[in-house]
Write a protein that holds these residues in place. Structure first.
Motif, short mmCIF file in Angstrom:
data_model
loop_
_atom_site.label_atom_id
_atom_site.label_comp_id
_atom_site.label_asym_id
_atom_site.label_seq_id
_atom_site.Cartn_x
_atom_site.Cartn_y
_atom_site.Cartn_z
N LEU A 231 1.15 -10.42 122.10
CA LEU A 231 1.19 -11.04 123.17
C LEU A 231 0.43 -11.42 123.90
CD1 LEU A 231 1.21 -6.99 124.26
CD2 LEU A 231 3.39 -8.36 123.80
N VAL A 232 1.11 -12.72 124.76
CA VAL A 232 -0.24 -14.43 125.49
C VAL A 232 -0.04 -13.72 126.73
CG1 VAL A 232 0.56 -16.18 125.70
CG2 VAL A 232 1.55 -15.21 123.29
N ARG B 244 8.11 -6.17 135.81
CA ARG B 244 8.17 -4.88 136.22
C ARG B 244 7.34 -3.65 135.51
NH1 ARG B 244 12.82 -1.93 138.47
NH2 ARG B 244 12.59 -2.60 140.16
N ASP B 245 7.64 -3.72 133.66
CA ASP B 245 7.47 -2.66 133.46
C ASP B 245 6.01 -3.49 132.52
OD1 ASP B 245 9.94 -1.94 132.72
OD2 ASP B 245 10.47 -3.06 130.58
N TYR B 246 5.25 -4.62 132.57
CA TYR B 246 4.49 -5.37 133.32
C TYR B 246 3.40 -5.72 134.03
CZ TYR B 246 0.39 -8.69 131.38
OH TYR B 246 -0.60 -9.35 131.96
N GLY B 247 3.59 -5.26 134.72
CA GLY B 247 2.95 -4.17 136.00
C GLY B 247 2.28 -3.16 136.12
N MET B 248 3.53 -2.56 135.34
CA MET B 248 3.59 -1.00 134.95
C MET B 248 2.97 -1.09 133.75
SD MET B 248 4.76 0.57 137.89
CE MET B 248 4.74 2.29 137.83
N ASN C 16 -0.59 0.67 125.75
CA ASN C 16 -0.25 1.91 125.90
C ASN C 16 1.07 1.68 124.86
OD1 ASN C 16 -1.02 2.42 127.99
ND2 ASN C 16 -0.04 1.73 129.56
N MET C 17 1.26 0.60 124.21
CA MET C 17 2.04 0.46 123.47
C MET C 17 1.97 1.19 121.77
SD MET C 17 3.28 -3.78 123.89
CE MET C 17 4.29 -4.41 122.74
N GLU C 18 0.62 1.26 121.71
CA GLU C 18 -0.07 1.73 120.90
C GLU C 18 0.22 3.22 121.04
OE1 GLU C 18 -2.93 -1.99 118.89
OE2 GLU C 18 -3.97 -0.60 120.05
N LYS C 19 -0.07 3.52 121.60
CA LYS C 19 -0.01 4.95 122.10
C LYS C 19 1.96 5.32 121.60
CE LYS C 19 -3.47 5.45 125.43
NZ LYS C 19 -4.47 5.93 127.19
N VAL D 232 8.50 -1.93 126.64
CA VAL D 232 7.80 -3.61 126.04
C VAL D 232 7.85 -3.10 124.60
CG1 VAL D 232 5.89 -5.17 125.96
CG2 VAL D 232 6.25 -3.51 128.18
N LEU D 233 6.98 -2.44 123.87
CA LEU D 233 8.12 -1.86 122.80
C LEU D 233 9.09 -1.56 122.11
CD1 LEU D 233 6.62 -1.61 119.65
CD2 LEU D 233 6.15 -0.05 119.79
#
Length: 104
Positions: free
Chosen positions: A6-7, A81-85, A20-23, A91-92
């Motif tokens: 991610l950048v 939206r996914d980024y903001g939330m 959150n992606m790792e969870k 995202v994953l």
């Protein structure tokens, strides 16, 4: 094991998204490595990753990053939206979908 990079501007705003992606990955037993880096470090690390996902705040660098990876790996802007939330699940899932499409 897939590796997602991610950048963002400083590599800080995406760290919560990484968590959150790792969870979600852990919950679903998905073996994945995810790391966030600032835009300034992309050149030095990008060759070791399977996909690059850009934070919406660096969307203007999409072509620059695509030139760096030279078509070797997918590059996409994370949905605003996914980024903001900080929706790590969505995202994953999107990253994995792009990686699956690369195999076809």
């Amino acid at each position: 094991m897939k590796k997602i990079l991610l950048v963002c501007n400083a590599g800080m705003s995406t760290s919560l998204l990484v968590t959150n992606m790792e969870k979600y990955a852990k919950k679903e037993n998905i073996e994945i490595t995810i790391m966030a880096v600032p835009l300034t470090q992309v050149d030095s690390v990008v060759k070791d990753w399977d996909i690059v996902m850009l934070g919406p705040q660096v969307r203007h660098c999409l072509n620059q990053i695509k030139n760096i990876v030279d078509g070797r790996i997918p590059v996409e802007i994370i949905d605003m939206r996914d980024y903001g939330m900080m929706n790590g699940e969505k995202v994953l899932k999107r990253a994995l979908e792009l990686l699956d499409n690369e195999k076809v």
